[in-house]
Design a protein around this motif. Structure first.
Motif, PDB file in Angstrom:
ATOM      1  N   GLU A  50      10.249   0.394  -3.896  1.00  0.00           N
ATOM      2  CA  GLU A  50       9.460   0.697  -4.907  1.00  0.00           C
ATOM      3  C   GLU A  50       8.058   0.892  -4.808  1.00  0.00           C
ATOM      4  N   TYR A  51       7.294   1.902  -5.839  1.00  0.00           N
ATOM      5  CA  TYR A  51       6.237   2.494  -5.841  1.00  0.00           C
ATOM      6  C   TYR A  51       4.947   1.466  -5.493  1.00  0.00           C
ATOM      7  N   VAL A  52       3.928   1.663  -5.535  1.00  0.00           N
ATOM      8  CA  VAL A  52       2.821   0.715  -5.115  1.00  0.00           C
ATOM      9  C   VAL A  52       1.724   1.715  -5.056  1.00  0.00           C
ATOM     10  N   GLU A  53       0.708   1.647  -5.960  1.00  0.00           N
ATOM     11  CA  GLU A  53      -0.554   2.176  -6.330  1.00  0.00           C
ATOM     12  C   GLU A  53      -1.682   1.495  -5.236  1.00  0.00           C
ATOM     13  N   ASP A  54      -2.629   2.762  -4.767  1.00  0.00           N
ATOM     14  CA  ASP A  54      -3.206   2.363  -3.916  1.00  0.00           C
ATOM     15  C   ASP A  54      -5.185   2.518  -4.338  1.00  0.00           C
ATOM     16  N   HIS A  55      -6.005   1.944  -4.499  1.00  0.00           N
ATOM     17  CA  HIS A  55      -7.537   2.796  -4.653  1.00  0.00           C
ATOM     18  C   HIS A  55      -7.271   2.849  -3.341  1.00  0.00           C
ATOM     19  N   GLY A  56      -7.395   2.818  -2.587  1.00  0.00           N
ATOM     20  CA  GLY A  56      -8.440   2.667  -0.915  1.00  0.00           C
ATOM     21  C   GLY A  56      -8.330   1.520  -0.902  1.00  0.00           C
ATOM     22  N   GLN A  57      -8.174   0.022  -1.058  1.00  0.00           N
ATOM     23  CA  GLN A  57      -7.937  -1.000  -0.844  1.00  0.00           C
ATOM     24  C   GLN A  57      -6.865  -2.063   0.665  1.00  0.00           C
ATOM     25  N   LEU A  58      -5.878  -1.317   0.801  1.00  0.00           N
ATOM     26  CA  LEU A  58      -5.721  -1.590   0.917  1.00  0.00           C
ATOM     27  C   LEU A  58      -5.825  -1.132   3.228  1.00  0.00           C
ATOM     28  N   LYS A  59      -5.929  -1.999   4.457  1.00  0.00           N
ATOM     29  CA  LYS A  59      -5.743  -1.871   5.205  1.00  0.00           C
ATOM     30  C   LYS A  59      -4.730  -1.185   6.273  1.00  0.00           C
ATOM     31  N   ALA A  60      -4.936  -1.197   7.505  1.00  0.00           N
ATOM     32  CA  ALA A  60      -3.799  -0.969   8.360  1.00  0.00           C
ATOM     33  C   ALA A  60      -3.055  -1.940   8.644  1.00  0.00           C
ATOM     34  N   THR A  61      -3.465  -2.791   8.694  1.00  0.00           N
ATOM     35  CA  THR A  61      -2.881  -4.500   9.008  1.00  0.00           C
ATOM     36  C   THR A  61      -2.155  -5.233   7.915  1.00  0.00           C
ATOM     37  N   ASP A  62      -2.256  -4.809   6.520  1.00  0.00           N
ATOM     38  CA  ASP A  62      -1.741  -4.885   5.150  1.00  0.00           C
ATOM     39  C   ASP A  62      -0.139  -4.542   5.277  1.00  0.00           C
ATOM     40  N   PRO A  63       0.156  -6.022   5.260  1.00  0.00           N
ATOM     41  CA  PRO A  63       2.127  -6.151   5.122  1.00  0.00           C
ATOM     42  C   PRO A  63       2.591  -4.983   4.528  1.00  0.00           C
ATOM     43  N   LEU A  64       2.131  -4.682   3.724  1.00  0.00           N
ATOM     44  CA  LEU A  64       2.215  -2.985   2.659  1.00  0.00           C
ATOM     45  C   LEU A  64       2.587  -2.827   3.193  1.00  0.00           C
ATOM     46  N   VAL A  65       1.460  -1.963   3.829  1.00  0.00           N
ATOM     47  CA  VAL A  65       1.504  -0.527   4.541  1.00  0.00           C
ATOM     48  C   VAL A  65       2.366  -0.713   5.684  1.00  0.00           C
ATOM     49  N   VAL A  66       2.639  -1.811   6.257  1.00  0.00           N
ATOM     50  CA  VAL A  66       3.194  -1.592   7.548  1.00  0.00           C
ATOM     51  C   VAL A  66       4.193  -1.606   6.881  1.00  0.00           C
ATOM     52  N   ASP A  67       4.978  -1.976   6.399  1.00  0.00           N
ATOM     53  CA  ASP A  67       6.326  -2.082   5.819  1.00  0.00           C
ATOM     54  C   ASP A  67       6.451  -0.336   4.834  1.00  0.00           C
ATOM     55  N   ALA A  68       5.661  -0.340   4.248  1.00  0.00           N
ATOM     56  CA  ALA A  68       6.416   1.671   3.929  1.00  0.00           C
ATOM     57  C   ALA A  68       6.452   2.686   4.587  1.00  0.00           C
ATOM     58  N   SER A  69       7.423   3.392   4.092  1.00  0.00           N
ATOM     59  CA  SER A  69       8.075   4.749   4.482  1.00  0.00           C
ATOM     60  C   SER A  69       6.863   5.857   4.889  1.00  0.00           C
ATOM     61  N   SER A  70       6.602   5.959   3.494  1.00  0.00           N
ATOM     62  CA  SER A  70       5.820   7.579   3.312  1.00  0.00           C
ATOM     63  C   SER A  70       4.638   6.974   2.235  1.00  0.00           C
ATOM     64  N   VAL A  71       3.778   7.612   2.959  1.00  0.00           N
ATOM     65  CA  VAL A  71       2.134   7.653   1.349  1.00  0.00           C
ATOM     66  C   VAL A  71       2.519   8.501   1.018  1.00  0.00           C
ATOM     67  N   THR A  72       1.454   8.648  -0.895  1.00  0.00           N
ATOM     68  CA  THR A  72       0.865   9.973  -1.354  1.00  0.00           C
ATOM     69  C   THR A  72      -0.146  10.386  -1.743  1.00  0.00           C
ATOM     70  N   VAL A  73      -0.784  10.632  -1.415  1.00  0.00           N
ATOM     71  CA  VAL A  73      -2.124  10.913  -2.587  1.00  0.00           C
ATOM     72  C   VAL A  73      -1.814  11.627  -3.659  1.00  0.00           C
ATOM     73  N   VAL A  74      -2.088  11.293  -5.167  1.00  0.00           N
ATOM     74  CA  VAL A  74      -1.580  12.082  -6.161  1.00  0.00           C
ATOM     75  C   VAL A  74      -3.383  12.406  -7.228  1.00  0.00           C
ATOM     76  N   ASP A  75      -3.210  13.360  -7.473  1.00  0.00           N
ATOM     77  CA  ASP A  75      -5.263  13.793  -8.131  1.00  0.00           C
ATOM     78  C   ASP A  75      -4.654  13.469  -9.566  1.00  0.00           C
ATOM     79  N   GLN A  76      -5.607  12.840  -9.901  1.00  0.00           N
ATOM     80  CA  GLN A  76      -5.891  12.035 -11.109  1.00  0.00           C
ATOM     81  C   GLN A  76      -7.000  12.752 -12.007  1.00  0.00           C
ATOM     82  N   ARG A  77      -7.401  13.573 -11.705  1.00  0.00           N
ATOM     83  CA  ARG A  77      -7.987  14.282 -13.004  1.00  0.00           C
ATOM     84  C   ARG A  77      -7.294  14.732 -14.302  1.00  0.00           C
TER      85      ARG A  77
END
Length: 488
Positions: A50-77
């Protein structure tokens, strides 16, 4: 267009580690592992499939961040320009250059990350080359007819996009400006673009430098303001400390003044009280002296008090005369009482002397009776002792007689000059001392010192300094070898 469009940054995660305090460790990632996002960007975490969007609200201690295998920053202009260039053959030996501008917008960031849209220009170029007959629109035209070639290509692309728009996962691409350049125009265009890029670069550097200068000035100003604020704060703190110190000094001075004043008031009060007491004591002593003198005078002469009262006007002459008569009667009664007291006292003294004489007589009678009783007891004890001594003398005499008889029977006196009859005749009566002892008690009854007992004569008979026996009539019971044969 940014070369990293639409993917600004990508990061792959490994296994998370336990971090935190000793008793509260838990699985978490570092804050540095989370890429920063701008206001027009979004983070996409891959958690399993699964892929989950985050607008900068998740912290390093969040379970979703802990379980993630990668993160990508996408330009939405919106409407990001993407320029694509390709060559088209001309009627001459050279080529036309087709430059097409597309305006792209990310519609689904998760689809862009999932499908790996990393090079939009390559996708648009492939889409442009798929347009049928595009490369044949300039093959019959010379290089000077570039405008006609542009019109053909624009009409063809418009018709083609209306029937088959460019399809890209998560992206929407809108066709924009279509330009066709000859080699010369292309060189000029490149030169113009290079100049524009240089101008933009210079402007950007100038803006960055100005921003840096502005930032440095703001930082310096902020530091200056901070220093000034610190100085003001220290100055205010120093002023406050001075005020507190001054207030404390005033309070200490006030307390010392109050304490000194209290001590002074106490000492002054003590001195005043002492002075008042001394004055009162002297006044009381004077009053007591006057009262004692008055009492002494009035006690010795009561009539003087009445006379003083008459002089003071307290009593009249009749009252004074009445009191004088009463005083005479009282004095006569007092004299009579004194005579009666003396007579009674003399009678009591005579009675006391008689009682003492009677008591002495009784004590003497009791003492005589006690002395008689003690004398009777002494006489009784003396008679008992005399009887015992007589019995003991008889026993000694009997024993001596038996021993002497045995000595004669055994021939112990054979060959001696002493007459045995003289030895027997020496046994006489015993005399006893009946004189009382100095303390009044009866003396013990002992044989007369001038005539020793028979047993003493037998035990103490030793030769004197001339070699003779002290008593020639005493038998020699231990001087021969026959003594050992007594009793055999």
């Amino acid at each position: 267009m940014d070369a990293k469009y639409p993917l600004v940054a990508q990061r792959w995660y490994g296994q998370p580690e336990k971090r935190g305090r000793l008793m509260k460790k838990r699985m978490m990632r570092d804050e540095d592992e989370l890429p920063l996002v701008g206001p027009y960007q979004v983070r996409v975490f891959r958690v399993g499939a699964e892929y989950v969007e985050d607008h900068g609200q998740l912290k390093a201690t969040d379970p979703l961040v802990v379980d993630a295998s990668s993160v990508t920053v996408v330009d939405q202009r919106v409407e990001v320009p993407v320029v694509v260039e390709t060559r088209i053959p001309s009627a001459e030996a050279d080529y036309f250059t087709l430059r097409a501008t597309f305006y792209c917008t990310v519609t689904d960031a998760k689809a862009v990350v999932r499908d790996g849209i990393t090079d939009v220009r390559a996708l648009l170029l492939g889409h442009l080359r798929e347009v049928p007959g595009l490369t044949e629109d300039g093959i019959d035209q010379p290089l000077v007819n570039s405008f006609a070639v542009r019109e053909r290509i624009d009409a063809r692309l418009t018709a083609y996009h209306e029937m088959r728009p460019a399809a890209m996962s998560g992206l929407r691409a809108r066709r924009g400006l279509i330009e066709v350049f000859t080699p010369t125009e292309l060189v000029e265009s490149y030169a113009r673009l290079a100049k524009e890029r240089r101008d933009e670069e210079l402007q950007r550097e100038r803006d960055e430098r100005e921003q840096r200068i502005t930032h440095d000035q703001a930082v310096l100003k902020a530091e200056l303001e901070l220093k000034l604020e610190q100085i003001r704060f220290q100055h205010e703190e120093l002023k406050e400390r001075n005020r507190q110190r001054e207030k404390l000094n005033k309070e200490l001075h006030r307390q010392e003044f109050e304490a000194t004043r209290d001590v002074f008031d106490r000492d002054a009060g003590t001195e005043q009280q002492k002075h008042d007491l001394e004055l009162r004591e002297k006044s009381n002593q004077f009053v007591r002296g006057q009262v004692q003198d008055d009492l002494k005078f009035l006690a010795d002469n009561p009539l003087g008090a009445d006379l003083k009262a008459h002089y003071d006007g307290t009593i009249s002459s009749d009252e004074l005369s009445k009191r004088v008569r009463d005083y005479d009667e009282l004095r006569a009664a007092r004299a009579k009482l004194e005579r009666d007291y003396k007579e009674k006292k003399a009678e009591l003294e005579r009675l006391e002397v008689r009682w003492k004489v009677e008591q002495d007589n009784k004590q003497e009678e009791l003492a005589l009776k006690e002395a008689g009783r003690r004398w009777d007891e002494v006489q009784k004890d003396e008679r008992q002792l005399l009887e015992k001594q007589r019995d003991w003398a008889k026993t000694q005499l009997t024993a001596f007689t038996d021993l002497t008889q045995q000595a004669f029977d055994r021939g112990l006196f054979d060959g001696q000059l002493t007459d045995p009859s003289a030895l027997i005749n020496r046994v006489g009566d015993f005399s006893f001392d009946r004189n009382p002892a100095p303390d009044g008690t009866a003396p013990p009854m002992v044989p007369n010192a001038g005539r020793p007992s028979i047993l003493q004569q037998s035990q103490d008979s030793r030769p004197d300094e001339h070699g003779k026996d002290a008593d020639d009539a005493a038998p020699d019971l231990g001087g021969t070898d026959s003594e050992g044969r007594l009793g055999h």
